[in-house]
Write an enzyme that holds these catalytic residues in place. Structure first.
Site, PDB file in Angstrom:
ATOM      1  N   HIS B 215       0.795  -1.211   0.000  1.00 35.37           N
ATOM      2  CA  HIS B 215       0.000   0.000   0.000  1.00 35.37           C
ATOM      3  C   HIS B 215       0.830   1.265   0.000  1.00 35.37           C
ATOM      4  O   HIS B 215       0.605   2.162  -0.795  1.00 35.37           O
ATOM      5  CB  HIS B 215      -1.072   0.084   1.080  1.00 35.37           C
ATOM      6  CG  HIS B 215      -1.983   1.212   0.699  1.00 35.37           C
ATOM      7  ND1 HIS B 215      -2.978   1.074  -0.242  1.00 35.37           N
ATOM      8  CD2 HIS B 215      -1.926   2.528   0.971  1.00 35.37           C
ATOM      9  CE1 HIS B 215      -3.514   2.240  -0.495  1.00 35.37           C
ATOM     10  NE2 HIS B 215      -2.902   3.151   0.222  1.00 35.37           N
ATOM     11  N   TYR B 219       1.687   5.379  -2.205  1.00 32.92           N
ATOM     12  CA  TYR B 219       1.872   6.772  -1.797  1.00 32.92           C
ATOM     13  C   TYR B 219       3.252   7.287  -2.144  1.00 32.92           C
ATOM     14  O   TYR B 219       3.454   8.475  -2.340  1.00 32.92           O
ATOM     15  CB  TYR B 219       1.516   6.944  -0.319  1.00 32.92           C
ATOM     16  CG  TYR B 219       0.025   6.852  -0.188  1.00 32.92           C
ATOM     17  CD1 TYR B 219      -0.768   7.934  -0.526  1.00 32.92           C
ATOM     18  CD2 TYR B 219      -0.598   5.662   0.138  1.00 32.92           C
ATOM     19  CE1 TYR B 219      -2.142   7.839  -0.519  1.00 32.92           C
ATOM     20  CE2 TYR B 219      -1.968   5.552   0.157  1.00 32.92           C
ATOM     21  CZ  TYR B 219      -2.737   6.647  -0.172  1.00 32.92           C
ATOM     22  OH  TYR B 219      -4.096   6.548  -0.173  1.00 32.92           O
ATOM     23  N   HIS B 366      -8.847   0.196 -11.854  1.00 38.47           N
ATOM     24  CA  HIS B 366      -8.701   1.184 -10.783  1.00 38.47           C
ATOM     25  C   HIS B 366      -7.284   1.740 -10.712  1.00 38.47           C
ATOM     26  O   HIS B 366      -7.079   2.946 -10.714  1.00 38.47           O
ATOM     27  CB  HIS B 366      -9.078   0.549  -9.438  1.00 38.47           C
ATOM     28  CG  HIS B 366      -8.643   1.339  -8.252  1.00 38.47           C
ATOM     29  ND1 HIS B 366      -9.280   2.494  -7.866  1.00 38.47           N
ATOM     30  CD2 HIS B 366      -7.608   1.184  -7.399  1.00 38.47           C
ATOM     31  CE1 HIS B 366      -8.664   2.999  -6.812  1.00 38.47           C
ATOM     32  NE2 HIS B 366      -7.644   2.225  -6.501  1.00 38.47           N
ATOM     33  N   PHE B 367      -6.290   0.848 -10.651  1.00 41.26           N
ATOM     34  CA  PHE B 367      -4.962   1.440 -10.435  1.00 41.26           C
ATOM     35  C   PHE B 367      -4.370   2.042 -11.701  1.00 41.26           C
ATOM     36  O   PHE B 367      -3.507   2.911 -11.605  1.00 41.26           O
ATOM     37  CB  PHE B 367      -3.996   0.483  -9.715  1.00 41.26           C
ATOM     38  CG  PHE B 367      -3.540  -0.719 -10.466  1.00 41.26           C
ATOM     39  CD1 PHE B 367      -2.690  -0.605 -11.546  1.00 41.26           C
ATOM     40  CD2 PHE B 367      -3.923  -1.981 -10.064  1.00 41.26           C
ATOM     41  CE1 PHE B 367      -2.254  -1.724 -12.222  1.00 41.26           C
ATOM     42  CE2 PHE B 367      -3.496  -3.100 -10.731  1.00 41.26           C
ATOM     43  CZ  PHE B 367      -2.655  -2.964 -11.821  1.00 41.26           C
ATOM     44  N   HIS B 368      -4.857   1.643 -12.860  1.00 37.39           N
ATOM     45  CA  HIS B 368      -4.394   2.375 -14.040  1.00 37.39           C
ATOM     46  C   HIS B 368      -4.953   3.789 -14.037  1.00 37.39           C
ATOM     47  O   HIS B 368      -4.265   4.740 -14.401  1.00 37.39           O
ATOM     48  CB  HIS B 368      -4.774   1.646 -15.326  1.00 37.39           C
ATOM     49  CG  HIS B 368      -3.837   0.521 -15.653  1.00 37.39           C
ATOM     50  ND1 HIS B 368      -3.929  -0.709 -15.080  1.00 37.39           N
ATOM     51  CD2 HIS B 368      -2.741   0.466 -16.460  1.00 37.39           C
ATOM     52  CE1 HIS B 368      -2.947  -1.482 -15.526  1.00 37.39           C
ATOM     53  NE2 HIS B 368      -2.209  -0.796 -16.361  1.00 37.39           N
ATOM     54  N   ARG B 429      -8.745 -10.839 -13.411  1.00 39.28           N
ATOM     55  CA  ARG B 429      -7.538 -10.181 -13.895  1.00 39.28           C
ATOM     56  C   ARG B 429      -6.450 -11.229 -14.129  1.00 39.28           C
ATOM     57  O   ARG B 429      -6.604 -12.389 -13.752  1.00 39.28           O
ATOM     58  CB  ARG B 429      -7.050  -9.133 -12.896  1.00 39.28           C
ATOM     59  CG  ARG B 429      -6.509  -9.720 -11.601  1.00 39.28           C
ATOM     60  CD  ARG B 429      -6.090  -8.652 -10.618  1.00 39.28           C
ATOM     61  NE  ARG B 429      -4.808  -8.040 -10.989  1.00 39.28           N
ATOM     62  CZ  ARG B 429      -4.009  -7.415 -10.121  1.00 39.28           C
ATOM     63  NH1 ARG B 429      -4.352  -7.318  -8.850  1.00 39.28           N
ATOM     64  NH2 ARG B 429      -2.881  -6.875 -10.510  1.00 39.28           N
ATOM     65  N   ARG B 430      -5.373 -10.817 -14.763  1.00 34.83           N
ATOM     66  CA  ARG B 430      -4.202 -11.656 -14.961  1.00 34.83           C
ATOM     67  C   ARG B 430      -4.531 -12.941 -15.712  1.00 34.83           C
ATOM     68  O   ARG B 430      -4.138 -14.039 -15.316  1.00 34.83           O
ATOM     69  CB  ARG B 430      -3.542 -11.983 -13.628  1.00 34.83           C
ATOM     70  CG  ARG B 430      -2.890 -10.766 -13.016  1.00 34.83           C
ATOM     71  CD  ARG B 430      -2.226 -11.078 -11.712  1.00 34.83           C
ATOM     72  NE  ARG B 430      -1.217 -10.067 -11.390  1.00 34.83           N
ATOM     73  CZ  ARG B 430      -0.565 -10.001 -10.244  1.00 34.83           C
ATOM     74  NH1 ARG B 430      -0.804 -10.867  -9.312  1.00 34.83           N
ATOM     75  NH2 ARG B 430       0.343  -9.077 -10.046  1.00 34.83           N
TER      76      ARG B 430
HETATM   77  C1  HEM Z   1      -0.835   1.901 -22.858  1.00 32.06           C
HETATM   78  C2  HEM Z   1      -1.170   2.007 -21.582  1.00 32.06           C
HETATM   79  C3  HEM Z   1      -1.330   0.794 -20.730  1.00 32.06           C
HETATM   80  C4  HEM Z   1      -2.011  -0.360 -21.006  1.00 32.06           C
HETATM   81  C5  HEM Z   1      -2.850  -0.644 -22.215  1.00 32.06           C
HETATM   82  C6  HEM Z   1      -1.795  -1.237 -19.915  1.00 32.06           C
HETATM   83  C7  HEM Z   1      -2.296  -2.515 -19.846  1.00 32.06           C
HETATM   84  C8  HEM Z   1      -2.109  -3.383 -18.831  1.00 32.06           C
HETATM   85  C9  HEM Z   1      -2.632  -4.696 -18.785  1.00 32.06           C
HETATM   86  C10 HEM Z   1      -3.463  -5.350 -19.885  1.00 32.06           C
HETATM   87  C11 HEM Z   1      -2.274  -5.241 -17.610  1.00 32.06           C
HETATM   88  C12 HEM Z   1      -2.586  -6.639 -17.135  1.00 32.06           C
HETATM   89  C13 HEM Z   1      -3.906  -6.799 -16.557  1.00 32.06           C
HETATM   90  C14 HEM Z   1      -4.153  -8.237 -16.230  1.00 32.06           C
HETATM   91  O1  HEM Z   1      -3.892  -9.143 -17.041  1.00 32.06           O
HETATM   92  O2  HEM Z   1      -4.600  -8.486 -15.118  1.00 32.06           O
HETATM   93  C15 HEM Z   1      -1.514  -4.264 -16.906  1.00 32.06           C
HETATM   94  C16 HEM Z   1      -0.973  -4.431 -15.658  1.00 32.06           C
HETATM   95  C17 HEM Z   1      -0.274  -3.446 -14.965  1.00 32.06           C
HETATM   96  N1  HEM Z   1      -0.017  -2.152 -15.399  1.00 32.06           N
HETATM   97 FE1  HEM Z   1      -0.518  -1.393 -17.191  1.00 32.06          FE
HETATM   98  N2  HEM Z   1      -1.037  -0.629 -18.972  1.00 32.06           N
HETATM   99  C18 HEM Z   1      -0.741   0.625 -19.442  1.00 32.06           C
HETATM  100  C19 HEM Z   1      -0.044   1.601 -18.790  1.00 32.06           C
HETATM  101  C20 HEM Z   1       0.417   1.494 -17.497  1.00 32.06           C
HETATM  102  C21 HEM Z   1       0.982   2.562 -16.766  1.00 32.06           C
HETATM  103  C22 HEM Z   1       1.188   3.965 -17.269  1.00 32.06           C
HETATM  104  C23 HEM Z   1       1.298   2.069 -15.535  1.00 32.06           C
HETATM  105  C24 HEM Z   1       1.931   2.751 -14.364  1.00 32.06           C
HETATM  106  C25 HEM Z   1       2.831   3.685 -14.441  1.00 32.06           C
HETATM  107  C26 HEM Z   1       0.929   0.671 -15.508  1.00 32.06           C
HETATM  108  C27 HEM Z   1       1.106  -0.186 -14.449  1.00 32.06           C
HETATM  109  C28 HEM Z   1       0.697  -1.503 -14.414  1.00 32.06           C
HETATM  110  C29 HEM Z   1       0.919  -2.390 -13.325  1.00 32.06           C
HETATM  111  C30 HEM Z   1       1.653  -2.076 -12.028  1.00 32.06           C
HETATM  112  C31 HEM Z   1       0.303  -3.618 -13.670  1.00 32.06           C
HETATM  113  C32 HEM Z   1       0.184  -4.832 -12.792  1.00 32.06           C
HETATM  114  C33 HEM Z   1       0.852  -6.009 -13.335  1.00 32.06           C
HETATM  115  C34 HEM Z   1       0.282  -7.247 -12.717  1.00 32.06           C
HETATM  116  O3  HEM Z   1      -0.955  -7.365 -12.527  1.00 32.06           O
HETATM  117  O4  HEM Z   1       1.103  -8.113 -12.434  1.00 32.06           O
HETATM  118  N3  HEM Z   1       0.378   0.343 -16.719  1.00 32.06           N
HETATM  119  N4  HEM Z   1      -1.414  -3.127 -17.670  1.00 32.06           N
HETATM  120 CU   LIG Z   2      -3.497  -0.595  -0.958  1.00 25.73          CU
END
Ligand code: HEM
Ligand SMILES: [Cu+2]
Lengths: 271, 540
Positions: B215, B219, B366-368, B429-430
């Site tokens: 968490h 921040y 949410h986190f995006h 997710r995932r």
């Molecule tokens: C083109 C823009 C973006 C797209 C389309 C995108 C797409 C995705 C997708 C499809 C996932 C996996 C979701 C899943 O399978 O559960 C993901 C996970 C994630 N994204 Fe992005 N993302 C983008 C930009 C960003 C940005 C700007 C950040 C943060 C600076 C970010 C941080 C993360 C993080 C931390 C995860 C988690 C990975 C996980 O679940 O293991 N993403 N994103």
């Molecule tokens: Cu949290």
């Protein structure tokens, strides 16, 4: 501006900061550990301490419920990625001697001419597990069970190491290589079926799952049907039964035919 | 002009370079599992990409931004030479080395364990060692921030610490302490297993350790954004900070309550007692406070700017704002996304409602929205604002900058709103692919297709951002003058010790960690019998 002026109750910021934090902590703790546990009419606590322990997550002695009676034996084999991972030359040699009894069905080079599984180059953990299961009765087969009941732990380990050591050879019933059916490449996500290769070696191997390439079509089909009907039940946590039950009869046929037509060299090794 | 331009630029370029790569992976992930793409025949490729995307976006990118920005703040807000430049470079190179060490096993498919590590899944040991190196590099930055502040205090006894530096150091302390959770998980649990010294792991304990980090790391990501809200935006739009003390109190509150709330990530886990979940949930509610204070203070500061520019009326002043100023745009977009994201967060933090969206696409949506949207758009703004001071050249593509910010905002809304929606419908997710041909989830296909289109809009915006910065390296030279931060309406001449130092609040942060985490950790660590065999990925 020393810390002595800061960390003292004469400092109003200290008083307020520590006071409010402590107050919130105490109120939330009382609520979480005493009020809320008792607010659940369906749970009974002997006293306040009992409620606090429960809310804190202190491991509780299991209540006196007896586990449901198991009518059939389940697999008791424990596998880790390290099971039989470093075989010695002697172990393989002993295994080779023992394996002469298996050759009638499984072939002298570990490639079966009957519809028994090919064992040459199978993962050691798989043979190890199946032999244990045949011995314990978790898996039964009129031909195989009598061979397994008298094996010692050492013999099972040696046999597993020997067969894992043999080179993977093409099967005896070559058919033209079939294209991959959907059930094999993608599984069926909506029915909770992962792609077969995610466990069975072509994408990744999960300990205890055999590779399937070149195995007899009739054998694989029979096993899938046995899993689906619950006749075979030595898969730990129903891993394979859950999948087989969700497969359609066509998918079972497609998967069996596809794997039977594959050469075994696409399978990944384990170290 | 800043003195350590090279150092700061190195951090920013590395940050935005890896960001560009991870962004491309993100867009690909969204596309490949949408009905527009064709299914992957090897889902492992998806997880490989996801591990790289998450590791870069979660660990490497924001840490580098915070570090580069932190050095800039230390130098310009304190108006003093940066102490420990050599160490700063050491930290930077550790991050470079760590990133390379981690990315090789990921690329080879030996560490597709996702950035949350997911034990008992175990990947190649070098992946984890790489992450540890990144964290160690950032700890050097933490130490340097503390040392620089100390040097300044010696030279200015009793003087109020400039707000930007006060907040920056608060952020660094928060990071130092919150990273300890994941560090313990890696060093005590995962790395011994990955190195082959042990074959079993207590996944429950690992999840508790990770929640310690998970968490407050949010921040830490947020800190540069909040610092920009308070100390850059009002200056850039010609206003003043409404209240210096309110700002300090917000940062202090983050320090104290961001930490002892991480178990809201384990609501669905059986190994933590319900009482502790309740305490963490209650403290989570408190963490809304500094954000509400911030929204209030910044709105008031913006109103001051508008009125100084002749705006009048109850809401009419909004028209007087400099809407063509990229900083104004970024702030407005950031606030809108923060508002929607915050509303979603209320659902996540409540024990009962969380159950309906736990592990669904709602969470990623949410986190995006909050992180990729509200936070990252301010990273862009920070870079734009600092760039002339780092390059000695003007950013001339103002129209391109505005388009870039608009596209990021629009792209983020198009991506994340349907993403939330399919989460409510239950999409997990995932997952590498979804069978949209099945009537059970066919209705979700359209929403996911929208998200995929939004992803490409974001990618386009990201490319524009990098183009603007790259062109900024070759623009005509100017003298940008000294880098300044916003001043408050009542610029503080004396500040109470408690609002000028961090010790009391760091002490409370640690104390609350002990009360809220101590027992659950000890219970699992000493209880025994809760370990399970490790599952090695890609270990062929
Ligand atoms: C083109 C823009 C973006 C797209 C389309 C995108 C797409 C995705 C997708 C499809 C996932 C996996 C979701 C899943 O399978 O559960 C993901 C996970 C994630 N994204 Fe992005 N993302 C983008 C930009 C960003 C940005 C700007 C950040 C943060 C600076 C970010 C941080 C993360 C993080 C931390 C995860 C988690 C990975 C996980 O679940 O293991 N993403 N994103
Ligand atoms: Cu949290």
């Amino acid at each position: 501006m020393s810390t002595r002026d800061l960390f003292t109750f004469r400092n109003s910021h200290f008083r307020i900061g520590v006071g409010i934090t402590a107050a919130i902590l105490i109120v939330t703790a009382i609520t979480g550990f005493i009020v809320l546990p008792f607010a659940q009419p369906w749970v009974q606590f002997a006293n306040v301490w009992d409620a606090i322990c429960s809310a804190a997550g202190v491991p509780q002695r299991a209540a006196n419920v007896t586990a449901p009676e198991q009518t059939k034996r389940l697999s008791e084999v424990v596998l880790t990625s390290y099971t039989l991972s470093r075989p010695s030359q002697e172990a393989i040699g002993r295994g080779a001697t023992l394996a002469q009894r298996c050759a009638i069905c499984h072939g002298p080079t570990g490639i079966s001419r009957a519809d028994s599984p090919n064992l040459a180059g199978q993962y050691a953990a798989v043979i190890y597990k199946e032999l244990h299961d045949f011995r314990s009765g978790a898996r039964t087969n009129a031909v195989m069970s009598p061979f397994a009941v008298n094996l010692t732990d050492q013999e099972i380990a040696d046999l597993s190491n020997y067969y894992a050591y043999l080179p993977r050879l093409p099967a005896y019933h070559p058919t033209p290589q079939l294209p991959k059916p959907n059930i094999v490449i993608y599984g069926a996500p909506i029915r909770g079926i992962a792609p077969c290769g995610a466990c069975h070696g072509s994408l990744d191997n999960k300990t205890g799952s055999p590779w399937l390439e070149g195995q007899s079509e009739a054998y694989m089909k029979a096993q899938l049907q046995a899993f689906a009907s619950g006749e075979r039940r030595n898969d730990i946590s129903q891993q394979m039964r859950n999948i087989a039950r969700a497969m359609t009869p066509q998918e079972i046929e497609q998967a069996a035919a596809y794997y039977a037509s594959q050469p075994p060299d696409v399978v990944k090794a384990v170290d | 002009m800043l003195a350590n331009r090279k150092l700061i630029l190195a951090h920013f370029w590395l940050a935005f370079g890896v960001f560009g790569i991870a962004l491309t992976l993100g867009a690909w992930q969204m596309f490949i599992r949408s009905p527009i793409g064709t299914w992957l025949s090897n889902p492992e490729l998806y997880y490989r990409s996801l591990t790289a995307h998450g590791t870069v976006m979660g660990y490497v990118f924001p840490t580098l931004v915070a570090m580069g920005f932190g050095y800039a703040i230390s130098e310009s807000a304190l108006e003093q030479r940066l102490v420990g430049v050599r160490w700063a470079w050491t930290g930077f190179w550790l991050i470079v080395a760590g990133s390379i060490t981690a990315v090789i096993p990921i690329a080879l498919g030996r560490a597709s364990v996702l950035y949350t590590f997911y034990p008992p899944l175990i990947g190649n040991v070098f992946y984890y060692l790489g992450v540890v190196l990144v964290v160690v590099g950032s700890w050097i930055w933490v130490a340097l921030m503390a040392i620089n502040l100390r040097v300044w205090r010696k030279a200015h006894p009793g003087a109020p610490v400039p707000l930007a530096m006060f907040a920056n150091v608060a952020g660094s302390y928060l990071w130092a302490w919150t990273a300890v959770g994941a560090a313990l998980e890696l060093l005590l649990q995962i790395i011994p297993v990955a190195a082959g010294l042990k074959a079993t792991i207590d996944a429950g304990l690992a999840r508790v350790f990770f929640s310690w980090t998970l968490h407050a790391i949010v921040y830490f990501w947020l800190m540069p954004t909040y610092i920009a809200y308070y100390t850059i935006v009002p200056r850039a739009i010609g206003g003043r900070v409404y209240s210096d003390s309110m700002a300090r109190i917000s940062f202090i509150l983050f320090l104290v309550v961001a930490m002892p709330i991480g178990m809201h990530h384990t609501f669905a886990d059986p190994m933590v007692g319900a009482g502790f979940k309740f305490i963490h949930s209650a403290f989570t509610a408190l963490v809304a406070l500094p954000t509400l204070l911030t929204v209030f203070t910044i709105c008031a500061s913006v109103e001051i700017a508008a009125r100084l520019r002749g705006g009048r009326g109850m809401f009419g002043w909004m028209k007087a704002l400099p809407w063509d100023n990229p900083m104004m745009l970024a702030l407005a977009f950031s606030f809108v996304m923060l508002g929607f994201g915050g509303a979603g967060g209320l659902i996540n933090m409540s024990y009962q409602l969380d159950a309906s969206i736990h592990n669904t696409q709602w969470i990623t949506g949410h986190f995006h929205l909050i992180f990729g949207g509200a936070i990252v758009i301010m990273y862009f703004a920070i870079a734009y604002d600092l760039w002339p001071h780092l390059t000695g050249r003007e950013l001339i593509d103002i129209r391109l900058i505005r388009t870039q910010l608009w596209l990021w905002f629009i792209g983020m809304i198009i991506t994340t709103f349907p993403w939330h929606w399919v989460g409510i419908l239950g999409m997990p997710r995932r997952m590498a692919y979804f069978d949209f041909g099945d009537p059970a989830i066919a209705p979700q296909a359209l929403s996911v297709a929208f998200s995929a289109i939004g992803g490409f809009i974001l990618l386009a915006s990201g490319i524009m951002f990098i183009v603007v910065l790259a062109r900024g390296m070759r623009a005509p030279q100017t003298d940008a003058g000294p880098y300044r931060f916003a001043v408050a309406v009542h610029q503080a001449t004396t500040v109470p010790v408690a609002l000028n130092t961090h010790a009391l609040w760091v002490a409370l942060m640690i104390a609350l960690t002990l009360t809220n985490y101590g027992y659950p950790i000890l219970n699992l660590a000493l209880g025994g019998g809760t370990s399970v065999p490790a599952v090695y990925v890609g270990a062929q």
